[in-house]
Design a protein around this motif. Structure first.
Motif, PDB file in Angstrom:
ATOM      1  N   TYR A  78      59.963  39.327  29.194  1.00 38.49           N
ATOM      2  CA  TYR A  78      58.898  39.314  30.189  1.00 38.49           C
ATOM      3  C   TYR A  78      57.721  38.495  29.688  1.00 38.49           C
ATOM      4  O   TYR A  78      57.537  38.295  28.492  1.00 38.49           O
ATOM      5  N   ASP A  79      56.961  38.010  30.636  1.00 36.20           N
ATOM      6  CA  ASP A  79      55.678  37.373  30.367  1.00 36.20           C
ATOM      7  C   ASP A  79      54.631  38.258  31.008  1.00 36.20           C
ATOM      8  O   ASP A  79      54.782  38.682  32.147  1.00 36.20           O
ATOM      9  N   ILE A  80      53.555  38.506  30.276  1.00 36.51           N
ATOM     10  CA  ILE A  80      52.494  39.337  30.819  1.00 36.51           C
ATOM     11  C   ILE A  80      51.190  38.569  30.769  1.00 36.51           C
ATOM     12  O   ILE A  80      50.863  37.951  29.768  1.00 36.51           O
ATOM     13  N   GLN A  81      50.503  38.567  31.880  1.00 35.04           N
ATOM     14  CA  GLN A  81      49.193  37.930  31.976  1.00 35.04           C
ATOM     15  C   GLN A  81      48.183  39.051  32.205  1.00 35.04           C
ATOM     16  O   GLN A  81      48.227  39.746  33.214  1.00 35.04           O
ATOM     17  N   ILE A  82      47.282  39.233  31.230  1.00 37.59           N
ATOM     18  CA  ILE A  82      46.277  40.285  31.305  1.00 37.59           C
ATOM     19  C   ILE A  82      44.959  39.644  31.707  1.00 37.59           C
ATOM     20  O   ILE A  82      44.514  38.694  31.068  1.00 37.59           O
ATOM     21  N   ARG A  83      44.360  40.166  32.771  1.00 37.66           N
ATOM     22  CA  ARG A  83      43.101  39.608  33.250  1.00 37.66           C
ATOM     23  C   ARG A  83      41.940  40.523  32.903  1.00 37.66           C
ATOM     24  O   ARG A  83      42.112  41.632  32.412  1.00 37.66           O
ATOM     25  N   VAL A  84      40.748  40.061  33.186  1.00 34.36           N
ATOM     26  CA  VAL A  84      39.518  40.799  32.922  1.00 34.36           C
ATOM     27  C   VAL A  84      39.357  41.859  34.016  1.00 34.36           C
ATOM     28  O   VAL A  84      39.787  41.644  35.150  1.00 34.36           O
ATOM     29  N   PRO A  85      38.727  43.012  33.712  1.00 37.15           N
ATOM     30  CA  PRO A  85      38.519  44.037  34.744  1.00 37.15           C
ATOM     31  C   PRO A  85      37.770  43.482  35.961  1.00 37.15           C
ATOM     32  O   PRO A  85      37.100  42.455  35.875  1.00 37.15           O
ATOM     33  N   PRO A  86      37.846  44.174  37.102  1.00 41.69           N
ATOM     34  CA  PRO A  86      37.206  43.687  38.321  1.00 41.69           C
ATOM     35  C   PRO A  86      35.681  43.752  38.228  1.00 41.69           C
ATOM     36  O   PRO A  86      35.116  44.452  37.386  1.00 41.69           O
ATOM     37  N   ILE A  87      35.022  43.026  39.106  1.00 43.68           N
ATOM     38  CA  ILE A  87      33.553  42.955  39.119  1.00 43.68           C
ATOM     39  C   ILE A  87      32.954  44.338  39.342  1.00 43.68           C
ATOM     40  O   ILE A  87      31.959  44.698  38.714  1.00 43.68           O
ATOM     41  N   SER A  88      33.550  45.136  40.216  1.00 41.84           N
ATOM     42  CA  SER A  88      32.996  46.462  40.502  1.00 41.84           C
ATOM     43  C   SER A  88      32.984  47.344  39.258  1.00 41.84           C
ATOM     44  O   SER A  88      32.084  48.172  39.086  1.00 41.84           O
ATOM     45  N   TYR A  89      33.951  47.174  38.365  1.00 39.98           N
ATOM     46  CA  TYR A  89      33.965  47.936  37.111  1.00 39.98           C
ATOM     47  C   TYR A  89      32.743  47.576  36.272  1.00 39.98           C
ATOM     48  O   TYR A  89      32.061  48.450  35.748  1.00 39.98           O
ATOM     49  N   PHE A  90      32.454  46.279  36.160  1.00 35.01           N
ATOM     50  CA  PHE A  90      31.296  45.840  35.376  1.00 35.01           C
ATOM     51  C   PHE A  90      29.986  46.291  36.024  1.00 35.01           C
ATOM     52  O   PHE A  90      29.028  46.621  35.322  1.00 35.01           O
ATOM     53  N   ILE A  91      29.940  46.301  37.345  1.00 35.15           N
ATOM     54  CA  ILE A  91      28.727  46.753  38.042  1.00 35.15           C
ATOM     55  C   ILE A  91      28.489  48.231  37.745  1.00 35.15           C
ATOM     56  O   ILE A  91      27.362  48.637  37.450  1.00 35.15           O
ATOM     57  N   ARG A  92      29.544  49.042  37.803  1.00 32.09           N
ATOM     58  CA  ARG A  92      29.398  50.468  37.477  1.00 32.09           C
ATOM     59  C   ARG A  92      28.932  50.652  36.036  1.00 32.09           C
ATOM     60  O   ARG A  92      28.088  51.501  35.758  1.00 32.09           O
ATOM     61  N   GLN A  93      29.479  49.863  35.119  1.00 29.10           N
ATOM     62  CA  GLN A  93      29.087  49.976  33.713  1.00 29.10           C
ATOM     63  C   GLN A  93      27.631  49.573  33.514  1.00 29.10           C
ATOM     64  O   GLN A  93      26.895  50.214  32.773  1.00 29.10           O
ATOM     65  N   ALA A  94      27.211  48.486  34.165  1.00 32.15           N
ATOM     66  CA  ALA A  94      25.839  47.980  33.977  1.00 32.15           C
ATOM     67  C   ALA A  94      24.794  48.903  34.601  1.00 32.15           C
ATOM     68  O   ALA A  94      23.696  49.038  34.072  1.00 32.15           O
ATOM     69  N   THR A  95      25.142  49.534  35.722  1.00 34.40           N
ATOM     70  CA  THR A  95      24.176  50.421  36.369  1.00 34.40           C
ATOM     71  C   THR A  95      24.216  51.829  35.789  1.00 34.40           C
ATOM     72  O   THR A  95      23.296  52.608  36.025  1.00 34.40           O
ATOM     73  N   GLY A  96      25.267  52.153  35.061  1.00 31.51           N
ATOM     74  CA  GLY A  96      25.380  53.487  34.490  1.00 31.51           C
ATOM     75  C   GLY A  96      25.800  54.532  35.502  1.00 31.51           C
ATOM     76  O   GLY A  96      25.582  55.720  35.304  1.00 31.51           O
TER      77      GLY A  96
END
Length: 192
Positions: A78-96
């Motif tokens: 298999y080949d696996i392509q791992i991407r960065v988490p979605p924008i909404s995840y980062f928004i939740r992290q940044a706003t706490g």
């Protein structure tokens, strides 16, 4: 006729299957459900996949949701392509905030500074999905996503005002969760 049979044997078997798109927590891939059955149906060695995935994501915060695309080859590799988490995840992290707005037109779920937007854009620019996309365009997408999540984007955040906002927000979220639980209980009573 014999040439045709030998030509058939010489042709490699090609499997035309669609790639599997799945979200896996960084460093916590396990052979059990839901990941195990999905990989097992495609003939992938599940234990080996989990070991490989956890090794590749050991530098990422454990449990971070990562969108993955898994392509299975004819020899069951298999080949696996791992991407960065979605924008909404980062928004939740940044706003706490654990929960974002239920109705973005009536409530504000958090406040995000332009510095946060720029930092999120830098991380998202490493995603294969945003290859060759200008940083300005990524920032615009983050601001738009923040608006849809009920998050206000400002130049600077005043620490004391934000602490007061967080206390008010916790009360609102607790009230919303209670209303949702009451609604869920009323539906259970109707169906019983």
């Amino acid at each position: 006729m014999s040439k045709l049979k030998s030509a058939k044997k010489g042709v490699e078997k090609v499997i035309h299957s669609t790639p599997l798109r799945i979200w896996i927590g960084a460093g916590v891939a396990q052979p059990g459900p839901p990941l195990g059955p999905q990989l097992g149906q495609r003939g992938i060695n599940i234990a080996q996949f989990c070991k490989d995935f956890n090794e590749r994501t050991k530098d990422v915060k454990p449990g971070t949701p990562l969108p993955c695309t898994i392509s299975v080859k004819a020899d069951r590799s298999y080949d696996i392509q791992i991407r960065v988490p979605p924008i909404s995840y980062f928004i939740r992290q940044a706003t706490g905030q654990a929960r974002l707005a239920m109705d973005q037109s009536q409530e504000t779920a958090g406040i995000l500074s332009l510095k946060h937007v720029y930092e999120i854009a830098q991380v998202k620019s490493k995603d294969p999905l945003y290859d060759c996309v200008p940083l300005k365009k990524i920032c615009e997408e983050i601001i738009e996503e923040a608006f849809h999540c009920g998050v206000k984007v400002v130049d600077r955040i005043d620490e004391h005002k934000y602490m007061d906002f967080m206390k008010q927000r916790q009360e609102i979220v607790a009230k919303q969760l209670k209303e949702l639980e009451d609604l869920k209980q009323s539906k259970l009573l109707r169906t019983a």
